[in-house]
Design an enzyme around this catalytic site. Sequence first.
Site, PDB file in Angstrom:
ATOM      1  N   CYS A  78       0.788  -1.239   0.000  1.00  0.00           N
ATOM      2  CA  CYS A  78       0.000   0.000   0.000  1.00  0.00           C
ATOM      3  C   CYS A  78       0.816   1.284   0.000  1.00  0.00           C
ATOM      4  CB  CYS A  78      -0.918   0.025   1.221  1.00  0.00           C
ATOM      5  SG  CYS A  78      -1.958  -1.423   1.435  1.00  0.00           S
ATOM      6  N   HIS A 136      -2.880   6.651   4.308  1.00  0.00           N
ATOM      7  CA  HIS A 136      -1.781   5.712   4.562  1.00  0.00           C
ATOM      8  C   HIS A 136      -0.417   6.240   4.137  1.00  0.00           C
ATOM      9  CE1 HIS A 136      -0.698   1.157   4.991  1.00  0.00           C
ATOM     10  NE2 HIS A 136      -0.303   1.904   6.017  1.00  0.00           N
TER      11      HIS A 136
END
Length: 510
Positions: A71, A127
């Site tokens: 990610c 994130h």
Amino acid sequence: MMDVKILLVFGLLKLQSASCGDKQPNIVFILADDLGYYDIGYHGSRVQTPVLDKLADQGIKLENYYVQPICTPTRSQLMSGRYQIHTGMQHLVIRPSQPLCLPRDEVTIAEKLKEAGYATHIVGKWHLGHYAEFCLPTKRGFDTFFGFYNCAVDYYTYDKYNYYRYPNGTNLQMRGKDLWRNDSEFVAPQYVGEHKTRLFASEAQRVIHNHDDEVPLFLYLAFGAVHVPLQAPLKYEQMYRDIENEERRLVLALATMMDEAVGNVTSTLKETGLWDNTILIFSSDNGGATSFGGSNWPLRGGKKAYYEGGIKVAGFVSGPLLPPNLLGSTNRELIHVSDWFPTLIHLARGNLNGTKPLDGYNQWSTIWHQSPSPRKEILINIDPMTECIKCTKNSHWRNDKFDVHLNAGLIVGSWKLLTGRQNHAFWSTPAEIQGPARINSNTRGKLVSLYDIKSDPTEQTDLAECMPGIVHRMLEKLAKYNNSAVPVYFPDSQEEADPARRGGAWGPWA
């Protein structure tokens, strides 16, 4: 024939005006989370994604398109246009309790688009760090933010768990909710019970409805689907009731739910008239997590892997500004997620002044004019914190310039070189296809592997022993990249991050 020529010219003029005319195009970038290569309908899966399939069929499918295997690295390269070896983010992902974020001196795509006159909005997953206020989306170029900072946040409660290990070996379980508006308003309690896929689509629709169409729009919609925890309404799960594997059912259910959400967003763009001047890009952030129901079939590997299943994903460009002669076409030129930075800044008629040297290439002509890609290679990564000391197979490979024990990957043309310990070296069969769930290989423990991914896209034949010259040349390229790398920054977690210290909310603590 004359009508066709007129249409082609008209389409090209529309597209030219998007980059050179009076009105800058709206840009909508949709990023799925852990969506596997096989988990979209147009790649042959039985998953029901009619909206995405139609958008792809009416656009340009990118079939030689790469991202990063996990990610944070993909998101950092999308935002900065720079490889993770140049930002210090070579190792894993950002943990909730780490004092770590995309370096403060990296210029983001949102900052450059805002500079070009765009209204910039992010909805969904960030994130890229939240330990200090300067890490947050609204401090990195976004006018507004509605979403969560971490990964694997509960779809209904917005809870996120993390562990902090004390020096004596005991653990502190950290638990907090993670849903924010504009980095200052903690809103998780008021949305508990509402599925975040629907919530993010609704918020994106609200942004679109409130947008001033005299100002160009950049909307970055980063869904949490289909990442764990796998939670989907029964209505969607029942669409796949014949699949016995529960995790596989839920992944497909979440994909279908996300597809419906994308349909709601594009419908709103059309209702408001914004769609007529919009370029839409769709991508996944990495390959599917096969240990949690995702599938990248027939590619080898999955999330976390440098094999094709971890980094080659579904991606396409769509929208009415594309020339008619390209609608429904497939682009097989080499494109990487870092390329969106210069490509979209070009599309927006912005400039790259003030950025650090980019690793991304402007792919405007490649995508919209079918020109050869300026990109000839992709550095997958070099992670000096991951060494394979126990790798012994073909240990005769040595290179004075590059340590082959390091976890690294490089694509040059059709050649792909992997060194060190490689995760997920097997093939995973989706539950709905008959056959063994896992097909193992004999490459475990090898220090060096070489594949011709054009003739062997499923990476079944290791050619390292047959092509020593190519191996050495690619090792020399890896060494050159490594010489340009900055040190890894991966700090220890901090007890101060515990949400219990801030009313149960994940947020800045430094």
